[in-house]
Write a protein that holds these residues in place. Structure first.
Motif, PDB file in Angstrom:
ATOM      1  N   ALA A   7     -12.727 -54.189  16.537  1.00 38.27           N
ATOM      2  CA  ALA A   7     -11.558 -54.914  17.436  1.00 38.27           C
ATOM      3  C   ALA A   7     -11.987 -56.603  17.428  1.00 38.27           C
ATOM      4  CB  ALA A   7     -11.019 -54.451  18.813  1.00 38.27           C
ATOM      5  N   SER A   8     -13.179 -56.788  17.568  1.00 39.40           N
ATOM      6  CA  SER A   8     -13.731 -58.080  17.794  1.00 39.40           C
ATOM      7  C   SER A   8     -14.549 -58.473  16.553  1.00 39.40           C
ATOM      8  CB  SER A   8     -14.295 -58.531  19.075  1.00 39.40           C
ATOM      9  OG  SER A   8     -15.236 -57.585  19.246  1.00 39.40           O
ATOM     10  N   GLY A   9     -14.945 -59.882  16.633  1.00 41.44           N
ATOM     11  CA  GLY A   9     -15.863 -60.402  15.505  1.00 41.44           C
ATOM     12  C   GLY A   9     -15.129 -61.390  14.701  1.00 41.44           C
ATOM     13  N   SER A  10     -15.791 -61.818  13.621  1.00 40.06           N
ATOM     14  CA  SER A  10     -15.229 -62.843  12.695  1.00 40.06           C
ATOM     15  C   SER A  10     -13.917 -62.351  11.956  1.00 40.06           C
ATOM     16  CB  SER A  10     -16.224 -63.324  11.842  1.00 40.06           C
ATOM     17  OG  SER A  10     -16.866 -62.189  11.047  1.00 40.06           O
ATOM     18  N   GLU A  11     -14.136 -61.010  11.478  1.00 42.73           N
ATOM     19  CA  GLU A  11     -13.016 -60.281  10.625  1.00 42.73           C
ATOM     20  C   GLU A  11     -12.516 -59.103  11.339  1.00 42.73           C
ATOM     21  OE1 GLU A  11     -14.373 -59.954   6.682  1.00 42.73           O
ATOM     22  OE2 GLU A  11     -14.595 -62.098   6.350  1.00 42.73           O
ATOM     23  N   PRO A  12     -11.892 -59.139  12.553  1.00 41.73           N
ATOM     24  CA  PRO A  12     -11.567 -57.752  13.396  1.00 41.73           C
ATOM     25  C   PRO A  12     -10.606 -57.001  12.514  1.00 41.73           C
ATOM     26  CG  PRO A  12     -10.379 -59.841  14.288  1.00 41.73           C
ATOM     27  CD  PRO A  12     -11.361 -60.239  13.300  1.00 41.73           C
ATOM     28  N   LEU A  13     -10.663 -55.758  12.871  1.00 41.78           N
ATOM     29  CA  LEU A  13      -9.821 -54.677  12.175  1.00 41.78           C
ATOM     30  C   LEU A  13      -8.916 -53.980  13.287  1.00 41.78           C
ATOM     31  CD1 LEU A  13     -12.149 -52.728   9.958  1.00 41.78           C
ATOM     32  CD2 LEU A  13     -10.638 -54.703   9.220  1.00 41.78           C
ATOM     33  N   TYR A  14      -7.676 -53.796  12.755  1.00 34.71           N
ATOM     34  CA  TYR A  14      -6.787 -53.346  13.682  1.00 34.71           C
ATOM     35  C   TYR A  14      -6.796 -51.750  13.706  1.00 34.71           C
ATOM     36  CZ  TYR A  14      -1.897 -52.399  15.920  1.00 34.71           C
ATOM     37  OH  TYR A  14      -0.944 -51.772  16.756  1.00 34.71           O
ATOM     38  N   THR A  15      -7.347 -51.276  15.028  1.00 36.64           N
ATOM     39  CA  THR A  15      -7.476 -49.908  15.219  1.00 36.64           C
ATOM     40  C   THR A  15      -6.786 -49.231  16.194  1.00 36.64           C
ATOM     41  OG1 THR A  15      -9.430 -50.184  16.521  1.00 36.64           O
ATOM     42  CG2 THR A  15      -9.670 -49.873  14.125  1.00 36.64           C
ATOM     43  N   PRO A  16      -5.540 -49.228  16.160  1.00 34.20           N
ATOM     44  CA  PRO A  16      -4.584 -48.776  17.258  1.00 34.20           C
ATOM     45  C   PRO A  16      -4.846 -46.971  17.666  1.00 34.20           C
ATOM     46  CG  PRO A  16      -3.311 -48.696  15.121  1.00 34.20           C
ATOM     47  CD  PRO A  16      -4.609 -49.377  14.910  1.00 34.20           C
ATOM     48  N   ARG A  17      -4.464 -46.818  18.808  1.00 27.49           N
ATOM     49  CA  ARG A  17      -4.682 -45.274  19.255  1.00 27.49           C
ATOM     50  C   ARG A  17      -3.802 -44.516  18.459  1.00 27.49           C
ATOM     51  NH1 ARG A  17      -7.658 -45.136  23.583  1.00 27.49           N
ATOM     52  NH2 ARG A  17      -7.188 -42.859  23.925  1.00 27.49           N
ATOM     53  N   MET A  18      -4.244 -43.348  18.039  1.00 28.77           N
ATOM     54  CA  MET A  18      -3.694 -42.473  17.339  1.00 28.77           C
ATOM     55  C   MET A  18      -2.776 -41.341  17.831  1.00 28.77           C
ATOM     56  SD  MET A  18      -7.118 -41.353  14.777  1.00 28.77           S
ATOM     57  CE  MET A  18      -8.182 -41.877  16.082  1.00 28.77           C
ATOM     58  N   PRO A  19      -1.586 -41.222  17.501  1.00 30.06           N
ATOM     59  CA  PRO A  19      -0.881 -39.675  17.953  1.00 30.06           C
ATOM     60  C   PRO A  19      -1.559 -38.466  17.495  1.00 30.06           C
ATOM     61  CG  PRO A  19       0.328 -40.980  16.029  1.00 30.06           C
ATOM     62  CD  PRO A  19      -0.905 -41.739  16.225  1.00 30.06           C
ATOM     63  N   PRO A  20      -1.345 -37.534  18.370  1.00 28.87           N
ATOM     64  CA  PRO A  20      -1.990 -36.290  18.134  1.00 28.87           C
ATOM     65  C   PRO A  20      -1.963 -35.998  16.568  1.00 28.87           C
ATOM     66  CG  PRO A  20      -0.998 -36.204  20.185  1.00 28.87           C
ATOM     67  CD  PRO A  20      -0.661 -37.489  19.362  1.00 28.87           C
ATOM     68  N   GLU A  21      -0.973 -36.134  15.762  1.00 30.47           N
ATOM     69  CA  GLU A  21      -0.557 -35.665  14.813  1.00 30.47           C
ATOM     70  C   GLU A  21      -1.670 -36.197  13.838  1.00 30.47           C
ATOM     71  OE1 GLU A  21       2.758 -38.185  15.510  1.00 30.47           O
ATOM     72  OE2 GLU A  21       1.728 -36.480  16.467  1.00 30.47           O
ATOM     73  N   ILE A  22      -1.898 -37.332  13.733  1.00 29.86           N
ATOM     74  CA  ILE A  22      -2.422 -38.453  13.004  1.00 29.86           C
ATOM     75  C   ILE A  22      -3.898 -37.837  13.215  1.00 29.86           C
ATOM     76  CG2 ILE A  22      -3.380 -40.736  12.307  1.00 29.86           C
ATOM     77  CD1 ILE A  22      -0.617 -39.982  11.268  1.00 29.86           C
ATOM     78  N   TYR A  23      -4.247 -37.876  14.366  1.00 33.26           N
ATOM     79  CA  TYR A  23      -5.697 -37.405  14.689  1.00 33.26           C
ATOM     80  C   TYR A  23      -6.209 -36.088  14.165  1.00 33.26           C
ATOM     81  CZ  TYR A  23      -9.508 -35.940  17.730  1.00 33.26           C
ATOM     82  OH  TYR A  23     -10.946 -35.276  18.186  1.00 33.26           O
ATOM     83  N   GLN A  24      -5.333 -35.112  14.289  1.00 31.99           N
ATOM     84  CA  GLN A  24      -5.545 -33.918  13.729  1.00 31.99           C
ATOM     85  C   GLN A  24      -5.735 -33.879  12.211  1.00 31.99           C
ATOM     86  OE1 GLN A  24      -2.504 -31.356  15.420  1.00 31.99           O
ATOM     87  NE2 GLN A  24      -3.192 -31.696  17.272  1.00 31.99           N
ATOM     88  N   VAL A  25      -4.824 -34.593  11.543  1.00 31.93           N
ATOM     89  CA  VAL A  25      -4.925 -34.649  10.123  1.00 31.93           C
ATOM     90  C   VAL A  25      -5.907 -35.332   9.658  1.00 31.93           C
ATOM     91  CG1 VAL A  25      -3.821 -35.642   8.044  1.00 31.93           C
ATOM     92  CG2 VAL A  25      -2.604 -34.536   9.681  1.00 31.93           C
ATOM     93  N   VAL A  26      -6.526 -36.423  10.397  1.00 31.48           N
ATOM     94  CA  VAL A  26      -7.469 -37.473   9.833  1.00 31.48           C
ATOM     95  C   VAL A  26      -8.900 -36.554  10.265  1.00 31.48           C
ATOM     96  CG1 VAL A  26      -8.849 -39.545  10.323  1.00 31.48           C
ATOM     97  CG2 VAL A  26      -6.393 -39.647  10.169  1.00 31.48           C
ATOM     98  N   ARG A  27      -8.928 -36.023  11.462  1.00 31.09           N
ATOM     99  CA  ARG A  27     -10.200 -35.285  11.950  1.00 31.09           C
ATOM    100  C   ARG A  27     -10.461 -34.208  10.897  1.00 31.09           C
ATOM    101  NH1 ARG A  27      -9.096 -31.164  16.283  1.00 31.09           N
ATOM    102  NH2 ARG A  27      -7.888 -30.270  14.702  1.00 31.09           N
TER     103      ARG A  27
END
Length: 470
Positions: A7-27
């Motif tokens: 989330a910080s640094g020269s080129e930060p990336l946007y990593t928002p919190r995941m809803p449960p359904e996204i979390y389970q699919v990606v996991r």
């Protein structure tokens, strides 16, 4: 890291919190991909009632090409980096990686695009009119998911990590419960702390009791004969009630003020509980909802209802139970004895030996005498021809400071004279070994040095005799 590693640094990336359904699919997707590289792939049982997730923790063990080095397996992994975690990052199409610890790698992988996600990113006008501009901007950002990979050296370590991080903050709760009794659990196992050492060296103070999860749960009095460690708890309160079954849990009842309105020292409450927390626990209060509810809601409720208020074990009783259960008494006593000896060596020289010599002595002579006493007492040096007439140590090997002080006070003059003479003899020998050096006048400089050294020595000895006579 809660999903904030990128989330910080020269080129930060946007990593928002995941809803449960996204979390389970990606996991589940990550697990399937990583099984190409590792035989054992697992994520700890999640905590209850989570509405969103900051990152995905995955523990790995048994690299497939090493366990089953068949041609088919090797061929299937061609083109990937040799280092297994870097290979995992390649397979998961990581945008960025970050290394914080050895055997761990943090990745930022693309957020999966479903129909709604794709439409939301391509049509920012679809957002509600009354939403703030910055919210619209967030919806149009390219999103990523933080995945933390942990490479375990063996299957036992993997099992332990799954146990340690199961049920979210359960072990943070249990840690605060068992800490007052001298028990600590970390990434390796359950420890018994030595109170005499822990304030100065927490690492040396820990004596390992066991690395076996079943033994730990049994010693803490927690059930594990059902599905407590096979599936997640449904609600926060289920975690709290389970933690409270530990035989070490004690919610002291609130004591009312006395007749003068003064609160008893045993008074407890939310603010008192917070003050007793360690600094990292106080941070968890702000960051971990489950832990915060334990302190602010469950503990006060137990006191109000009069639950878990029975008298508790003492720390010494728990120590003796640990000795009997895990057979660590000898190691505990050895560690304590070594620490005491080390500490005593530091204080014996400063507070006993040097302090036994009169301050008014010539500093050089005094330092020579003190150094010789130290060698005699602490290094068993017999080259001075003077030895204590009795043993200065007890059965455990510790010095009896009273005996040391008496020996130093009775013998400092005799030891000092011998040490000073030996120093003088060494100095003369040093001059002799340098050889004869011709001076401009043609005299022997070494003879002058020796003569001067003898004169200085005679003067110092006379001065010391006068001090003694006085």
């Amino acid at each position: 890291m809660g999903g904030l590693a990128f989330a910080s640094g020269s080129e930060p990336l946007y990593t928002p919190r995941m809803p449960p359904e996204i979390y389970q699919v990606v996991r589940d997707h990550c697990h399937a991909v990583l099984r190409q590289l590792f035989i054992c792939v697992a994520t700890p049982i999640e905590g209850p009632g989570k509405e969103d997730y900051g990152d995905i923790d995955i523990f790995l063990a048994w690299e497939r090409k090493k366990i089953f080095p068949s041609k088919r397996v090797v061929d299937s992994l061609k083109g990937l980096p040799e280092e297994p975690l870097q290979a995992a990052a390649r397979l998961l199409k990581a945008e960025k990686t970050r290394t914080e610890q050895s055997h761990s790698l943090t990745l930022a992988i693309p957020w999966p695009e479903g129909p709604q996600d794709s439409a939301k990113q391509k049509d920012p006008a679809s957002t509600q009119v009354n939403r703030r501009n910055d919210q619209v901007e967030e919806d149009t950002k390219r999103r990523f998911i933080q995945v933390d990979l942990h490479y375990c050296q063996n299957i036992d370590q993997l099992q332990w990590m799954l146990f340690k991080y199961a049920h979210g903050d359960l072990w943070n709760i249990l840690g605060t419960t068992i800490r007052p009794f001298g028990l600590t659990i970390d990434g390796v196992g359950l420890y018994l702390r030595i109170p005499e050492i822990e304030k100065e060296d927490r690492k040396k103070a820990k004596v390992l009791l066991t690395e076996a999860p079943a033994s730990i749960l049994d010693f803490l009095g927690l059930k594990f004969d059902g599905r407590q460690w096979e599936e997640r708890f449904a609600h926060f309160n289920d975690v709290f009630e389970y933690a409270a079954t530990s035989r070490f849990f004690w919610a002291r009842w609130n004591q009312p003020p006395d007749e003068d309105g003064i609160v008893c020292e045993e008074q407890t409450g939310v603010e008192t509980d917070k003050k007793k927390l360690k600094s990292n626990d106080r941070r968890r209060m702000n960051q971990r909802p489950l832990f915060r509810k334990w302190v602010e809601e469950f503990l006060p409720k137990c006191r109000e209802e009069g639950r878990f208020g029975n008298a508790q074990l003492t720390r010494d009783e728990v120590r003796d139970q640990a000795f009997a259960r895990f057979g660590v008494k000898r190691e505990y006593e050895r560690r304590l004895a070594e620490w005491r000896m080390q500490r005593q060596k530091e204080t014996l020289w400063r507070d006993v030996i040097k302090a036994s010599l009169p301050e008014e002595l010539d500093p050089m002579w005094r330092g020579c005498a003190a150094s010789a006493l130290k060698k005699i007492i602490m290094q068993d040096d017999d080259s001075f021809g003077i030895r204590p007439q009795r043993n200065l140590r007890d059965e455990s090997g510790l010095y009896i400071e009273e005996y040391v002080r008496e020996f130093a006070q009775d013998s400092w003059k005799q030891v000092g004279d011998v040490a000073w003479r030996k120093n003088h003899e060494r100095y003369l020998e040093h001059l002799k070994n340098k050889g004869t050096k011709r001076t401009v006048s043609g005299g022997d400089k070494v003879n002058d040095d020796i003569s001067n050294a003898n004169t200085a020595h005679a003067t110092r000895v006379r001065d010391e005799k006068e001090v003694k006579d006085v």
